[in-house]
Design an enzyme around this catalytic site. Structure first.
Site, mmCIF file in Angstrom:
data_model
loop_
_atom_site.group_PDB
_atom_site.id
_atom_site.type_symbol
_atom_site.label_atom_id
_atom_site.label_comp_id
_atom_site.label_asym_id
_atom_site.label_seq_id
_atom_site.Cartn_x
_atom_site.Cartn_y
_atom_site.Cartn_z
ATOM 1 C CE LYS A 92 41.320 6.787 -82.773
ATOM 2 N NZ LYS A 92 39.870 6.950 -82.970
ATOM 3 C CB VAL A 193 29.378 -8.445 -87.294
ATOM 4 C CG1 VAL A 193 28.770 -8.148 -88.644
ATOM 5 C CG2 VAL A 193 30.016 -9.828 -87.286
ATOM 6 N N GLY A 194 31.684 -6.528 -85.056
ATOM 7 C CA GLY A 194 32.019 -6.367 -83.649
ATOM 8 C C GLY A 194 31.174 -5.281 -83.022
#
Length: 369
Positions: A92, A193-194
Site C-alpha cells: 500500500k 456513499v462515495g
C-alpha cells in the site's frame, strides 16, 4: 531533496517502523520538494507475487498517523489478495496532503518515478483520494500501475466491483443469519456513499432492501437521494448505528467497529466495504458475543483488487466480475471454518489467507521484481 526522487530509510517520526511493521518486507519513504510529494510505500509480503495495493492521498495529521495507516493497510492487502486467490502480495502507499490542494500532474509523475524505482515489487492502483485519471498520469513514468482509465486499456473505476463483491458477501451473511441469500425486506445502514457506497446502495435497492445512508459529504447524500428517492438519510454515523437496522455497512474510513458503536448497534450483520473496520484487537470477540455476524472486511471488499488485478492479463470486465462473484462462496467458507474451529469470523478469514500464503508462498520466496 528535489529533482530525482530520493527514497530514504527513516522519517522524523515517533513511530518505530521496525517494531510496528515487524512483519513487513520493506517500507520506503519519498520526499520530492519540487512538487511537494511526501509518500510512503509499505510492502508487507511478496510471498505470492509482487505486492499490489492502492495509493491513498490523504491529509494525515502527522507522519506517525500516515505510517500507522500504510502499515495496517498493506498488511490487509496481503490477506485480501491471498483470500481472493490472486498470485499477488500485499502493499500500500500513502501520499500525505490534501489532494484538493496538493495534487498536480507533476506530483503524480514524480510519484510514478518513485514507484518505478522499486522495479516491480509494488504495483499501485486507486484508493481514497486517487482516481483512474491519476493512474494515467502516474503511468507516464511507471510501468507498474493498474486501475487505469478504460481509454488507456484499464479497468476504470474499481469501486464498481468493490461494491459488487461487498454485496455478494452481504448475501452470504444474510443466508447465514436468516436462511436466504437476499437482503429483500431487510434494512441496511450504509455509512459512506462515495465511490463504493453509492454502487452498493444500487445493488441493495435492486435486491429489495430498505436503505438508510449517511455521509460527511452532503453532496454525496444528495446525489443518492436524487437517484433513489426511497433512500432515507440521517445526519451522522452515530445516528445511523443507533437506528433500527438489520445490517450495518461501513463504507468510509477504517476503525468503524468500535466499543462505542457496539454499545448501541442493533444490527445482526456487519458487512461493509471499508478497510480495517475493527477499531482494536479483541473487538471481534465482542462482536460475536453480542450475537452479531461480522463479514471480514478484506474478504468481502476484494472485488476492487480483483478488478484491477485483471488488467495484468489484459482487462475483461466480464472475467473480473465472474471472479468477484466468487466472494459469495469465499465468505461462506469463512463462516463454515469459524463454526468448525470455534473461532471468530475474523480469525477464520485470517487462517484461510495465512494457509494460502504459507502453502503457496513457501514455493516462491520473496519477489525481487
Amino acid at each position: 531533496m528535489s529533482g530525482p526522487l530520493a527514497p530514504t530509510g527513516s522519517a522524523a517520526s515517533g513511530v518505530d517502523v521496525f517494531e510496528l511493521g515487524n512483519e513487513h518486507e520493506q517500507v520506503v519513504f519519498c520526499n520530492d520538494r519540487a512538487t511537494g510529494l511526501r509518500a510512503i510505500v509499505a510492502i508487507h509480503s511478496t510471498a505470492l507475487g509482487p505486492a499490489l495495493g492502492g495509493t491513498r492521498f490523504y491529509p494525515y495529521a502527522s507522519t506517525d498517523d500516515a505510517i500507522v495507516d500504510v502499515l495496517n493497510l498493506s498488511r490487509g492487502m496481503s490477506y485480501k489478495n491471498a483470500l481472493a486467490g490472486l498470485d499477488l502480495g500485499g502493499g500500500k502507499a500513502v501520499i500525505i496532503g490534501d489532494p484538493a490542494e496538493l495534487k498536480t500532474e507533476a506530483l503524480l509523475r514524480a510519484y510514478g518515478r518513485f514507484v518505478q524505482s522499486l522495479n516491480g515489487r509494488y504495483f499501485t492502483a486507486c484508493d481514497v483520494g486517487t482516481f483512474s485519471e491519476d493512474m494515467d498520469h502516474i503511468a507516464r513514468e511507471c510501468d507498474f500501475v493498474t486501475g487505469r482509465t478504460v481509454a488507456h486499456g484499464g479497468a476504470g473505476d474499481s469501486s464498481v466491483l468493490t461494491a459488487y463483491g461487498t454485496f455478494q458477501g452481504m448475501r452470504a451473511a444474510a443466508e447465514q443469519v436468516w436462511g436466504e441469500p437476499t437482503l429483500a425486506g431487510r434494512t441496511v445502514g450504509v455509512a459512506g456513499v462515495g465511490k463504493v457506497g453509492r454502487h452498493l446502495v444500487r445493488h441493495l435497492i435492486e435486491d429489495g432492501a430498505t436503505v438508510v445512508v449517511t455521509d460527511v459529504h452532503a453532496p454525496s447524500v444528495e446525489a443518492i437521494r436524487e437517484q433513489f428517492p426511497q433512500v432515507t438519510a440521517v445526519a451522522t454515523t452515530e445516528e445511523l448505528v443507533a437506528s433500527d437496522i438489520d445490517v450495518y455497512a461501513p463504507c468510509a474510513m477504517g476503525g468503524a467497529i468500535s466499543d462505542e458503536v457496539l454499545d448501541v448497534l442493533r444490527a445482526k450483520i456487519i458487512c461493509g466495504a471499508a478497510n480495517n473496520q475493527l477499531a482494536h484487537s479483541g473487538i471481534e470477540k465482542q462482536v460475536e458475543e453480542r450475537g452479531i455476524l461480522y463479514a471480514p472486511d478484506y474478504c468481502v471488499n476484494s472485488g476492487g483488487v480483483i478488478q484491477v488485478a485483471d488488467e495484468l492479463e489484459g482487462f475483461s470486465f466480464e472475467r473480473a466480475q465472474q471472479r468477484a462473484t466468487g466472494i459469495f462462496e469465499t465468505t461462506r467458507r469463512v463462516f463454515e471454518l469459524a463454526k468448525a474451529d470455534g473461532v471468530t469470523t475474523a480469525e477464520a478469514a485470517d487462517r484461510l489467507a495465512e494457509r494460502r500464503m504459507r502453502e503457496v508462498g513457501r514455493l516462491r520466496g520473496i519477489h525481487l521484481g
